[in-house]
Design an enzyme around this catalytic site. Structure first.
Site, PDB file in Angstrom:
ATOM      1  N   LYS A 168       0.841  -1.208   0.000  1.00 48.93           N
ATOM      2  CA  LYS A 168       0.000   0.000   0.000  1.00 48.93           C
ATOM      3  C   LYS A 168       0.870   1.250   0.000  1.00 48.93           C
ATOM      4  O   LYS A 168       0.614   2.192  -0.763  1.00 48.93           O
ATOM      5  CB  LYS A 168      -0.920   0.016   1.235  1.00 48.93           C
ATOM      6  CG  LYS A 168      -2.068  -0.986   1.147  1.00 48.93           C
ATOM      7  CD  LYS A 168      -2.795  -1.124   2.488  1.00 48.93           C
ATOM      8  CE  LYS A 168      -3.712  -2.341   2.488  1.00 48.93           C
ATOM      9  NZ  LYS A 168      -4.280  -2.640   3.814  1.00 48.93           N
ATOM     10  N   GLN A 214      -4.089  -1.246   9.886  1.00 44.37           N
ATOM     11  CA  GLN A 214      -4.127  -2.608   9.343  1.00 44.37           C
ATOM     12  C   GLN A 214      -4.720  -3.573  10.375  1.00 44.37           C
ATOM     13  O   GLN A 214      -4.354  -3.553  11.556  1.00 44.37           O
ATOM     14  CB  GLN A 214      -2.704  -3.032   8.948  1.00 44.37           C
ATOM     15  CG  GLN A 214      -2.614  -4.376   8.250  1.00 44.37           C
ATOM     16  CD  GLN A 214      -3.310  -4.419   6.896  1.00 44.37           C
ATOM     17  OE1 GLN A 214      -3.372  -3.440   6.180  1.00 44.37           O
ATOM     18  NE2 GLN A 214      -3.871  -5.575   6.560  1.00 44.37           N
ATOM     19  N   ASP A 232     -10.546   3.088   4.659  1.00 43.22           N
ATOM     20  CA  ASP A 232     -11.041   1.702   4.665  1.00 43.22           C
ATOM     21  C   ASP A 232     -12.572   1.660   4.653  1.00 43.22           C
ATOM     22  O   ASP A 232     -13.147   0.595   4.409  1.00 43.22           O
ATOM     23  CB  ASP A 232     -10.552   0.967   5.926  1.00 43.22           C
ATOM     24  CG  ASP A 232      -9.299   0.147   5.677  1.00 43.22           C
ATOM     25  OD1 ASP A 232      -9.145  -0.366   4.556  1.00 43.22           O
ATOM     26  OD2 ASP A 232      -8.497   0.007   6.616  1.00 43.22           O
TER      27      ASP A 232
END
Ligand code: GUN
Length: 294
Positions: free
Chosen positions: A54, A98, A121
């Protein structure tokens, strides 16, 4: 018949090039460089790979990446304090923590601390609720990527029978909402679904997001259907090595389906591209400029 292989890597590369162009235009017009903060707690090997990928994608798109690696025994209060600092930092337009988080940390509490405008997200209840009620929202990246892959085969999804296997907050639920928004007829199947193979055989579009290696067999698939495989499962391979397989038995399925995503090289690269797409969208929203239609 052999299915068309949907090349997620190529489609993601194309999207990433467009995002880079749009990011450069935003920077030229406003001076703003979109920034993504990626937070990793602990050293789960799979998470380390995702986080590195990412960060690299963000930099490749001409954006800034702020990496925060914290030890596995970080207390929840410390992680929440970091998220609050990132919320207040004007250089940070997107925040990604994460998952999974270590057991001493309540993931929900952390995710609910993220500013919904920076929640690339799309896991914050405000964004989940906005998606569910048809308002503009930051939408989870994997479902976004799945819909883009389905649209690479069928540009208009309206009226199609879509079956989503899996009901997670990360993939299944938001994917069902996006497909409803595309005017599909949506069925969400899960571990308690009766006669799952028969339910799957109804699908023009079949999305597998269960996390069980090769669970979906060839005879679960309607001939000609489009199959999007979200699974990333490590199984024993040759010579003591592991290999990656999806939730779909690929060889069997590709003999029946009309189009299918491979693993690796299908949904994974699209998820990464959508992380940077959401970072660009968050930066545009913050600046009050319209997000490019990519
Ligand atoms: N872990 C597995 N998938 C995801 C994801 O999409 N976002 C985050 N933050 N963590 C994950």
């Amino acid at each position: 018949m052999t299915a068309r292989i949907i090349d997620g890597k190529a489609i993601a590369q194309d999207l990433r090039a467009k995002i880079a162009g749009a990011a450069a235009a935003l920077t030229q017009k406003t001076g703003i460089v979109p920034g993504l903060a990626v937070v990793l707690v602990g050293s789960d090997p799979a998470s380390e790979v995702y986080v590195r990928t990412k960060s690299k994608a963000v930099v490749d798109a001409g954006m800034r990446s702020f990496d925060h690696k914290l030890p596995a025994d970080t207390p929840e209060t410390e992680l929440i304090a970091l998220v609050e600092r990132l919320n207040a930092d004007p250089a940070v337009h997107g925040i990604l923590v994460q998952l999974p988080l270590p057991p001493q940390i309540d993931a929900a509490r952390v995710l609910h601390t993220i500013d919904p405008g920076k929640d690339v997200d799309g896991f914050h209840p405000v964004n989940a609720g906005r998606l569910a009620t048809g308002l503009p929202a930051l939408v989870p990246c994997t479902p976004l990527g799945c819909v883009r892959l389905a649209k690479a085969v069928h540009p208009a999804l309206a009226g199609m029978e879509a079956v989503v296997i899996g009901r997670s907050n990360i993939v299944g639920k938001p994917l069902a909402q996006l497909l409803l928004g595309e005017n599909c007829t949506v069925t969400v199947a899960h571990s308690k679904t009766r006669d799952l193979p028969a339910v799957c055989r109804r699908a023009d579009l079949l999305f597998a997001a269960v996390g069980r290696a090769e669970m979906v067999r060839g005879d679960w698939i309607r001939p000609g259907a489009t199959v999007i495989d979200v699974g990333i499962n490590r199984v024993p391979g040759e010579a003591g090595k592991t290999r990656l397989v999806g939730d779909v038995a690929f060889a069997e399925a590709s003999a029946v389906a009309g189009a299918i995503t491979p693993v690796p090289g299908g949904v994974g690269p699209m998820t990464i591209a959508c992380v940077i797409l959401n970072t660009l969208r968050a930066a545009c929203a913050k600046q009050g400029v319209a997000a490019p239609d990519l």
